[in-house]
Motif scaffolding. Sequence first.
Motif, PDB file in Angstrom:
ATOM      1  N   ALA A 221      55.010  40.173  78.094  1.00 50.21           N
ATOM      2  CA  ALA A 221      54.628  40.567  76.734  1.00 50.21           C
ATOM      3  C   ALA A 221      53.119  40.451  76.512  1.00 50.21           C
ATOM      4  CB  ALA A 221      55.388  39.705  75.726  1.00 50.21           C
TER       5      ALA A 221
ATOM      6  N   ASN B 280      63.902  37.822  75.673  1.00 48.17           N
ATOM      7  CA  ASN B 280      63.905  39.176  76.221  1.00 48.17           C
ATOM      8  C   ASN B 280      65.090  39.959  75.645  1.00 48.17           C
ATOM      9  OD1 ASN B 280      66.209  38.533  77.646  1.00 48.17           O
ATOM     10  ND2 ASN B 280      65.105  38.053  79.526  1.00 48.17           N
ATOM     11  N   ARG B 281      65.158  41.233  76.034  1.00 52.03           N
ATOM     12  CA  ARG B 281      66.131  42.114  75.396  1.00 52.03           C
ATOM     13  C   ARG B 281      67.581  41.667  75.582  1.00 52.03           C
ATOM     14  NH1 ARG B 281      64.467  47.655  78.125  1.00 52.03           N
ATOM     15  NH2 ARG B 281      62.391  46.770  77.863  1.00 52.03           N
TER      16      ARG B 281
ATOM     17  N   ILE C 266      68.314  38.839  73.272  1.00 49.56           N
ATOM     18  CA  ILE C 266      68.409  39.315  71.891  1.00 49.56           C
ATOM     19  C   ILE C 266      69.771  39.964  71.651  1.00 49.56           C
ATOM     20  CG2 ILE C 266      67.462  40.968  70.229  1.00 49.56           C
ATOM     21  CD1 ILE C 266      64.691  40.435  71.665  1.00 49.56           C
TER      22      ILE C 266
ATOM     23  N   PRO D 254      66.011  48.442  73.690  1.00 46.78           N
ATOM     24  CA  PRO D 254      65.322  48.076  72.452  1.00 46.78           C
ATOM     25  C   PRO D 254      65.633  49.018  71.281  1.00 46.78           C
ATOM     26  CG  PRO D 254      63.827  47.806  74.295  1.00 46.78           C
ATOM     27  CD  PRO D 254      65.091  48.405  74.852  1.00 46.78           C
TER      28      PRO D 254
ATOM     29  N   GLU E 193      59.914  42.429  73.393  1.00 44.56           N
ATOM     30  CA  GLU E 193      59.052  42.443  74.584  1.00 44.56           C
ATOM     31  C   GLU E 193      57.748  43.191  74.340  1.00 44.56           C
ATOM     32  OE1 GLU E 193      61.430  43.866  77.816  1.00 44.56           O
ATOM     33  OE2 GLU E 193      62.960  42.344  77.512  1.00 44.56           O
ATOM     34  N   LEU E 194      57.321  43.276  73.101  1.00 42.88           N
ATOM     35  CA  LEU E 194      56.082  43.947  72.697  1.00 42.88           C
ATOM     36  C   LEU E 194      56.036  45.421  73.105  1.00 42.88           C
ATOM     37  CD1 LEU E 194      53.334  41.208  72.988  1.00 42.88           C
ATOM     38  CD2 LEU E 194      54.084  42.391  70.943  1.00 42.88           C
TER      39      LEU E 194
END
Lengths: 470, 201
Positions: free
Chosen positions: A33, A164-165, A168, A191, B182-183
Amino acid sequence: MSGNAAFLGMPAFPRNAAAAVQDSQLRFNLRKATRTIRGRRASVVAELPDWAELRAAGRQIKDHTLRNLDRYLLQLEEAVTAAGGHVHWAADAAEANRIVTGLVRATGETSVVKVKSMATQEIGLNEALGRAGVTAYETDLAELIVQLGDDWPSHILVPAIHRNRSEIREIFRAKMAAWGRPAPGELTDDPRALAEAARLHLRERFLSTKVAISGANFMIAETGTLVVLESEGNGRMCLTLPETLISVVGIEKLLPTWRDLEVFLQLLPRSSTGERMNPYTSTWTGAVEGQEFHLVLLDNGRTRVLADEVGRQALRCIRCSACLNVCPVYERAGGHAYGSVYPGPIGAILTPQLRGMASELDASLPYASSLCGACFDACPVAIDIPEVLVHLRGKVRHPRAERLGMRAAGWVFDRPARLAGAQRLAGRLRRFVPGRLPGPLAAWTDTRDLPDIPAESFRDWWNRTNGGTR
Amino acid sequence: MSGGRELILARIRAAVTGAPDVEVTRAYRTTRDLPGAVELFAERVADYRAAVRVVAEEETAATITTALAGRGAVRVVVPAGLPPEWTPPEPVADDPPLSAAELDAVDGVITGCAVAIAETGTIVLDAGPGQGRRALTLVPDYHLCVVRADQIVADVPDAVGRLDPARPLTWISGPSATSDIELNRVEGVHGPRVLEVIVVR
């Protein structure tokens, strides 16, 4: 779990960091990130040929405002009141929570929607509202992830940067149902799908909730205008749809004139998300479109920071998080190790000043840095974070062993003859010096190598060989 | 209001006593002419993954029709004061004001703007004629915005100078987006997921 109470009793930074760096998933998430954002920031900052001039103006505007803060706050109060808003002053967290809780109770509502706000995390507002029977729903995606995960924020801009994804997705699947609309049945970790799940989860709540609580990025003294920068539209939802809006804002968020925004609306988005402009910026002056508006001005330690000649520059901070994203310590240790809603380099100077350095954790924060200076270079308002770190280190009471050691060293270095004697003694005893020091002195050698002691000092060698000629 | 007010003001005065004041030097670029502002604006808006069309005045109505048809948008909210030639055949008026639920059920909204910024690809709405109250461009999932070339300024300082802070302002740079996972930037969260811009030369 956000708010200061969550961090009470946490161990000092070195122990938190030592544990955090063992978490390879965390290190991977942070590395990925922060690298992404560093690249984006660098390219949009390089686009502006006048970045240095904007940065200088940003620093000067903030310093000028802080010097005249009393005058500008009174001007702001007058302008907001003239535009139909109500202004409240809160000297500390307890007073701010009491004011906001009272305002929410007066509406008769038992739920509020919230825009991401560092100030309300700092004062533990959600917990205070909870004790009064009011549920606060976080609406920023990252704040939602933190709230659903019963977690702590770890980054100023992206509080869930440590997730992280796939983590989440698991949080959404497990927790959304308890807070409202459940996650879609076949939720993937794309995402896009996760953002869509957040949209569906919060949609009905936005359309029906009557009270919203926000912070603000800037307040304009001259006009009484508040400014909120955001990306998702959750801010606009909260600022626009509810009947009552309560904004809790630190007193240092002030700018004197409307024109000053021309500087900060260039500095902040580029430093923060690395965009030319963030998707949405809302500005409003007093009560607009039939809304009831309350502004709560928060001190909570800021005037104590203001009283420190070196440390007061921390109040220039516009919470962009560029210093976190470039910090080698933050990138490895993560935000939780700092034990505060303000992590990273800015947190290391802001937290000990806001809270004082009474706890072991807060006293350790000025040391949570290698003093490399990357944060200073990245800071859009030129806060010399290393300077403040060193200044604060001077105020920390050092351990007894270190104090004795420093006093002994001072005695030796004070006279050349004592130094020469000590060097000769060390040279003779050098075979007996261990690689790691014993007892409390081990704190030094845990993180440093002892240098090899030469058999002879440079001065003795010079005198013996006449500068290497004999 | 409360004891907090006097306490905070007294603390501030004690804290800054004797501190020097600081002069502000504005050596950065301020108001400027920018040749090719229309092209730059279109390019920068497109960078946010918003659809942009640059058209001649007489093509505006047909382009609006094409854009709405492309999205399948039939029930489109039209704020008071929108030029009649921009108005689709079956407009949904905000009079009496539509509820949030009603806004959530329409296909989209069409507005003008107050100012647009070339350097950053930003549209600014000030709730004036042809723009309406803030919720109109927030709740519907599709926002079609018509920008006249003479509304495009070079940079942020030009825009700040043209805007009236007494009006509620919404600065829009692309569709709703988030960088919270994660930006990575993902378009489409709570605001309109689709933003389309028509620039009229």
